[in-house]
Design a protein around this motif. Structure first.
Motif, PDB file in Angstrom:
ATOM      1  N   LEU A 199       0.859  -1.178   0.000  1.00 34.52           N
ATOM      2  CA  LEU A 199       0.000   0.000   0.000  1.00 34.52           C
ATOM      3  C   LEU A 199       0.896   1.228   0.000  1.00 34.52           C
ATOM      4  O   LEU A 199       1.727   1.388   0.903  1.00 34.52           O
ATOM      5  CB  LEU A 199      -0.899  -0.002   1.236  1.00 34.52           C
ATOM      6  CG  LEU A 199      -2.033   1.014   1.299  1.00 34.52           C
ATOM      7  CD1 LEU A 199      -3.112   0.678   0.266  1.00 34.52           C
ATOM      8  CD2 LEU A 199      -2.637   1.042   2.700  1.00 34.52           C
ATOM      9  N   HIS A 202      -0.351   6.998  -1.417  1.00 29.87           N
ATOM     10  CA  HIS A 202      -1.604   7.480  -2.007  1.00 29.87           C
ATOM     11  C   HIS A 202      -2.728   6.458  -1.857  1.00 29.87           C
ATOM     12  O   HIS A 202      -3.767   6.599  -2.488  1.00 29.87           O
ATOM     13  CB  HIS A 202      -1.376   7.819  -3.481  1.00 29.87           C
ATOM     14  CG  HIS A 202      -0.278   8.809  -3.706  1.00 29.87           C
ATOM     15  ND1 HIS A 202      -0.387  10.147  -3.355  1.00 29.87           N
ATOM     16  CD2 HIS A 202       0.972   8.648  -4.220  1.00 29.87           C
ATOM     17  CE1 HIS A 202       0.738  10.774  -3.671  1.00 29.87           C
ATOM     18  NE2 HIS A 202       1.574   9.887  -4.194  1.00 29.87           N
ATOM     19  N   ARG A 203      -2.488   5.418  -1.063  1.00 31.50           N
ATOM     20  CA  ARG A 203      -3.463   4.359  -0.774  1.00 31.50           C
ATOM     21  C   ARG A 203      -3.741   3.465  -1.975  1.00 31.50           C
ATOM     22  O   ARG A 203      -4.755   2.774  -2.018  1.00 31.50           O
ATOM     23  CB  ARG A 203      -4.778   4.941  -0.212  1.00 31.50           C
ATOM     24  CG  ARG A 203      -4.617   5.532   1.180  1.00 31.50           C
ATOM     25  CD  ARG A 203      -5.922   6.145   1.682  1.00 31.50           C
ATOM     26  NE  ARG A 203      -7.020   5.194   1.734  1.00 31.50           N
ATOM     27  CZ  ARG A 203      -7.245   4.336   2.728  1.00 31.50           C
ATOM     28  NH1 ARG A 203      -6.410   4.288   3.756  1.00 31.50           N
ATOM     29  NH2 ARG A 203      -8.282   3.514   2.699  1.00 31.50           N
ATOM     30  N   ALA A 204      -2.855   3.451  -2.953  1.00 32.54           N
ATOM     31  CA  ALA A 204      -2.958   2.489  -4.047  1.00 32.54           C
ATOM     32  C   ALA A 204      -2.487   1.132  -3.534  1.00 32.54           C
ATOM     33  O   ALA A 204      -1.415   1.026  -2.922  1.00 32.54           O
ATOM     34  CB  ALA A 204      -2.134   2.929  -5.238  1.00 32.54           C
ATOM     35  N   LYS A 222      -6.444   1.505  -7.463  1.00 37.03           N
ATOM     36  CA  LYS A 222      -6.126   2.900  -7.135  1.00 37.03           C
ATOM     37  C   LYS A 222      -6.432   3.216  -5.679  1.00 37.03           C
ATOM     38  O   LYS A 222      -5.833   4.115  -5.092  1.00 37.03           O
ATOM     39  CB  LYS A 222      -6.890   3.835  -8.065  1.00 37.03           C
ATOM     40  CG  LYS A 222      -6.406   3.783  -9.511  1.00 37.03           C
ATOM     41  CD  LYS A 222      -7.138   4.795 -10.379  1.00 37.03           C
ATOM     42  CE  LYS A 222      -6.618   4.742 -11.817  1.00 37.03           C
ATOM     43  NZ  LYS A 222      -7.333   5.713 -12.696  1.00 37.03           N
ATOM     44  N   LYS A 223      -7.373   2.500  -5.103  1.00 34.94           N
ATOM     45  CA  LYS A 223      -7.658   2.592  -3.679  1.00 34.94           C
ATOM     46  C   LYS A 223      -8.050   1.203  -3.201  1.00 34.94           C
ATOM     47  O   LYS A 223      -8.460   0.357  -4.005  1.00 34.94           O
ATOM     48  CB  LYS A 223      -8.774   3.593  -3.400  1.00 34.94           C
ATOM     49  CG  LYS A 223     -10.093   3.249  -4.047  1.00 34.94           C
ATOM     50  CD  LYS A 223     -11.153   4.281  -3.701  1.00 34.94           C
ATOM     51  CE  LYS A 223     -12.506   3.912  -4.320  1.00 34.94           C
ATOM     52  NZ  LYS A 223     -13.552   4.897  -3.975  1.00 34.94           N
ATOM     53  N   PRO A 224      -7.922   0.931  -1.910  1.00 35.88           N
ATOM     54  CA  PRO A 224      -8.224  -0.419  -1.436  1.00 35.88           C
ATOM     55  C   PRO A 224      -9.658  -0.827  -1.770  1.00 35.88           C
ATOM     56  O   PRO A 224     -10.604  -0.088  -1.491  1.00 35.88           O
ATOM     57  CB  PRO A 224      -8.015  -0.314   0.078  1.00 35.88           C
ATOM     58  CG  PRO A 224      -7.040   0.806   0.249  1.00 35.88           C
ATOM     59  CD  PRO A 224      -7.389   1.790  -0.824  1.00 35.88           C
ATOM     60  N   LEU A 270      -5.481  -2.340   5.422  1.00 37.12           N
ATOM     61  CA  LEU A 270      -6.449  -1.319   5.808  1.00 37.12           C
ATOM     62  C   LEU A 270      -6.265  -0.940   7.279  1.00 37.12           C
ATOM     63  O   LEU A 270      -6.347   0.234   7.638  1.00 37.12           O
ATOM     64  CB  LEU A 270      -7.869  -1.824   5.566  1.00 37.12           C
ATOM     65  CG  LEU A 270      -8.341  -1.828   4.112  1.00 37.12           C
ATOM     66  CD1 LEU A 270      -9.746  -2.396   4.003  1.00 37.12           C
ATOM     67  CD2 LEU A 270      -8.299  -0.416   3.530  1.00 37.12           C
TER      68      LEU A 270
END
Length: 275
Positions: A199, A202-204, A222-224, A270
């Motif tokens: 991760l 940018h949380r990608a 692009k995000k979780p 997360l």
């Protein structure tokens, strides 16, 4: 095991001294697989140890791992504090079906070039965006991302006479949050599934699937994703035919464990990202 068909061992000290590749040749680095079974088709070994490549080099942009770096040398690397993905190095070294004695001989490059689905150096370097530098038999170099280097069980992008020189791991990849999951049918058995998630700032989220599949497969978000989106993405991007089958696990079980381990990785990353 003695290789009684070998008539010559070459000891080049530079690329210029590498002999012209011929049928019956083999590169010799650690030799842990080469000397493990008969190789009756071989007549000459080309020993890479006299090339004296530095095992590990840290620059402003990359960690460079030479193909002749041993597992023991990699495991002993003292990493800077901001390499928060560094635990993956030790975790993958310990995913080998090998004793500490083998660690001192087996090489990172050998593990990639064997291209077994369970090769943990493939798992490590693919998950960290590693790029292979290959010395082409006809001259020049070729760069191939590790994720594209292995194309199947014991199949890769090398052609006869090609030589894997090094793997470059970009430093930003070592500064990502990471999560590791591995499972075998037996407590010290060969990996049946080995997954790594990372991760970035940018949380990608990137999920790298190995051992359960015949080649490394990477999924990027692009995000979780939520649990359903993750499961759907795995089902869409990994065909049933790509799950490996051998005595260490059947494809259906490997698929099930891939889904289970992927969800565990998603949850761990997360949790890490929460304030």
């Amino acid at each position: 095991m003695d290789l009684n068909t070998i008539t010559t061992v070459a000891h080049p000290e530079s690329r210029a001294q590498l002999p012209v590749w011929a049928a019956g040749d083999a590169w010799l680095a650690g030799g842990t697989w080469l000397f493990s079974e008969p190789q009756v088709h071989l007549a000459r070994l080309i020993d890479l140890t006299d090339l004296k490549w530095p095992a590990l080099t840290i620059t402003d942009t990359h960690l460079t791992i030479s193909a002749t770096c041993t597992i023991a040398q990699l495991d002993a690397l003292v990493c800077p504090p901001d390499w928060i993905a560094a635990p993956l190095i030790n975790q993958c070294c310990r995913a080998f079906l090998a004793s500490f004695k083998i660690w001192k001989t087996a090489t990172v490059g050998g593990n990639l070039c064997m291209s077994l689905p369970a090769g943990p150096m493939i798992s490590l370097t693919a998950a960290l965006d590693g790029v292979c530098t290959i010395w082409k038999a006809g001259g020049g170099e070729q760069k191939i991302p590790v994720i594209d280097f292995v194309i199947g069980s014991q199949r890769n992008r090398l052609t006869p006479g090609d030589l894997l020189r090094q793997i470059d791991v970009p430093l930003p990849a070592l500064k990502r949050r990471s999560a590791f999951r591995q499972i075998s049918l037996t407590p010290v058995g060969r990996s049946a599934a080995l997954l790594i998630g990372t991760l970035d700032a940018h949380r990608a989220l990137t999920l790298t699937v190995t051992a359960s599949t015949v080649r490394p497969i990477q999924l990027s978000f692009k995000k979780p994703p939520d649990a359903v989106a993750l499961r759907d993405a795995i089902a869409e991007q990994i065909n049933d035919e790509e799950y490996h089958a051998d005595v260490h696990g059947k494809p259906f079980w490997r698929k099930h464990m891939t889904l289970r381990l992927a969800e565990a990785i998603r949850g761990e990353l997360l949790d890490m990202a929460r304030p």
